[in-house]
Design a protein around this motif. Sequence first.
Motif: not given
Length: 86
Positions: A13-42
């Motif tokens: 969760v910490a790694a994917s949240a950091t990646a979501a904040v560090a990513t600058r492209d909005p379309s890539r942020q959406a994909l990282v946000l999906a990974v973060l949501g999956t990590a939180l579900a886990i």
Amino acid sequence: MDDPLIVVALLLVAASATAAVATRDPSRQALVLAVLGTALAILFTVFQAPDVALSQLAVGSALTPLLVMLSVRKVRRPRRRKETDR
């Protein structure tokens, strides 16, 4: 509960949240946000909250990134000129 499993889930969760904040492209942020949501579900599954995990999986992993991607697509779409605008 297994402590190593909790630590791994929290690190994910910490790694994917950091990646979501560090990513600058909005379309890539959406994909990282999906990974973060999956990590939180886990993480919620590890903490034995399956109802919250299913809600997070539906909303955080699917709907929110989809809405972000649709919004980015709408903003980036080039506008067509009408014949009367010339």
